[in-house]
Design an enzyme around this catalytic site. Structure first.
Site, PDB file in Angstrom:
ATOM      1  N   ASP A  68       0.819  -1.211   0.000  1.00  0.00           N
ATOM      2  CA  ASP A  68       0.000   0.000   0.000  1.00  0.00           C
ATOM      3  C   ASP A  68       0.857   1.267   0.000  1.00  0.00           C
ATOM      4  O   ASP A  68       2.020   1.251   0.394  1.00  0.00           O
ATOM      5  CB  ASP A  68      -0.881   0.039   1.260  1.00  0.00           C
ATOM      6  CG  ASP A  68      -1.979  -1.010   1.230  1.00  0.00           C
ATOM      7  OD1 ASP A  68      -1.969  -1.870   0.326  1.00  0.00           O
ATOM      8  OD2 ASP A  68      -2.841  -0.968   2.127  1.00  0.00           O
ATOM      9  N   HIS A  97       3.823  -2.008   3.274  1.00  0.00           N
ATOM     10  CA  HIS A  97       3.885  -0.672   2.661  1.00  0.00           C
ATOM     11  C   HIS A  97       5.227  -0.559   1.947  1.00  0.00           C
ATOM     12  O   HIS A  97       6.275  -0.594   2.606  1.00  0.00           O
ATOM     13  CB  HIS A  97       3.725   0.413   3.727  1.00  0.00           C
ATOM     14  CG  HIS A  97       2.384   0.353   4.409  1.00  0.00           C
ATOM     15  ND1 HIS A  97       2.115  -0.544   5.424  1.00  0.00           N
ATOM     16  CD2 HIS A  97       1.235   1.035   4.181  1.00  0.00           C
ATOM     17  CE1 HIS A  97       0.852  -0.393   5.805  1.00  0.00           C
ATOM     18  NE2 HIS A  97       0.295   0.555   5.071  1.00  0.00           N
TER      19      HIS A  97
END
Ligand SMILES: [Zn+2]
Length: 276
Positions: A41, A195
């Site tokens: 993400d 991430h």
């Protein structure tokens, strides 16, 4: 099936997003097999994502990138660099999903702004990759009724996670590695959250993949199903009733090839072979 039919079918499948019939979410806990999907993400990030793309290529893994439109839209040099990275991720066979334009807390955002957040990134991804995205990950995991209205219109599947690197809070490669393997041991399959804006998250990825491959060799000798890295969310759609639909032949063939490669890699592992 002859070769041309196979190639045509593969192209068709890669361009046409399958849809859930009833708009259910995916959370990783149920799957047809022992798939593990790596999701990243908050990118694309020109500083860290290119290294990750090379790691994934080296180890033969395709992932899903849930991106924020603001990072790769506009004419600033930085956003142009990020846009090139996103193009490259798509070119290398990774799936690109929608993580909103500016990553707001949607529950504190007016409904019309929530719509813009989703629609702007939908358009931005389509412009860069040429493919309309159909996977969504809510910022901070916060889904709202107003978001669902837009997502239903655009035929999205909402993808949550059950395997968590916890990388925003535990900012170390060893901790990301341990957290993911702990959750994977518990669930046996799943959707893993990272991430790719974090260097420590990126560095944990090849260690995690190699560890899963080595465990797979043990599973092969015990005659158990192996954990397969996949970016096909369809495998996680749980049928509400009855048996799940049979996966298309092309996917079964690819899975069989992956298992054969894994088996051969395990046999050669003492000779220092690369990825299966
Ligand atoms: Zn996020």
């Amino acid at each position: 099936m002859n070769l041309w039919v196979l190639i045509f079918t593969s192209l068709f499948l890669s361009q046409t997003p399958p849809q859930t019939a009833d708009g259910q979410d995916v959370d990783g806990n149920w799957a047809q097999g022992r798939q593990l999907v790596l999701t990243f993400d908050d990118g694309p990030a020109w500083e860290t994502t290119p290294v990750l793309l090379d790691y994934l290529d080296d180890l033969g893994v395709k992932a899903i990138f849930f991106v924020n439109g603001r990072r790769f839209s506009g004419t600033l040099p930085l956003t142009q660099k990020n846009r090139a990275i996103l193009e490259e991720a798509h070119r290398r066979g990774h799936v690109v999903g929608n993580h909103t334009q500016t990553h707001p807390m949607m529950s504190q955002t007016p409904p019309e702004v929530q719509r813009k957040e989703i629609e702007r990134t939908h358009a931005a991804i389509t412009r860069v990759t040429g493919v309309a995205p159909w996977l969504y990950r809510p910022p901070f995991g916060g889904m709202t009724g107003a978001s669902r209205v837009v997502l239903r219109e655009l035929k999205y599947t909402n993808v949550m996670w059950n395997v968590d690197s916890n990388d925003p809070f535990q900012r170390h490669v060893n901790l990301a590695f341990q957290n993911v393997l702990r959750d994977l041991a518990q669930f046996g399959r799943g959707v893993a959250l990272f991430h790719d804006t974090n260097a420590w998250s990126v560095e944990a990825v090849p260690r995690i993949i190699r560890s899963v491959y080595l465990d797979n060799c043990q599973r092969v000798t015990r005659g158990e199903p192996v954990v397969e890295f996949s970016n096909e969310i369809e495998a996680f759609w749980q049928p509400r009733s009855g048996k799940p639909p049979e996966p298309p032949l092309v996917r079964l063939q690819e899975a069989a090839r992956r298992r054969a490669r894994m088996s051969a890699w395990c046999q050669n592992i003492r000779k220092g072979a690369g990825s299966p």
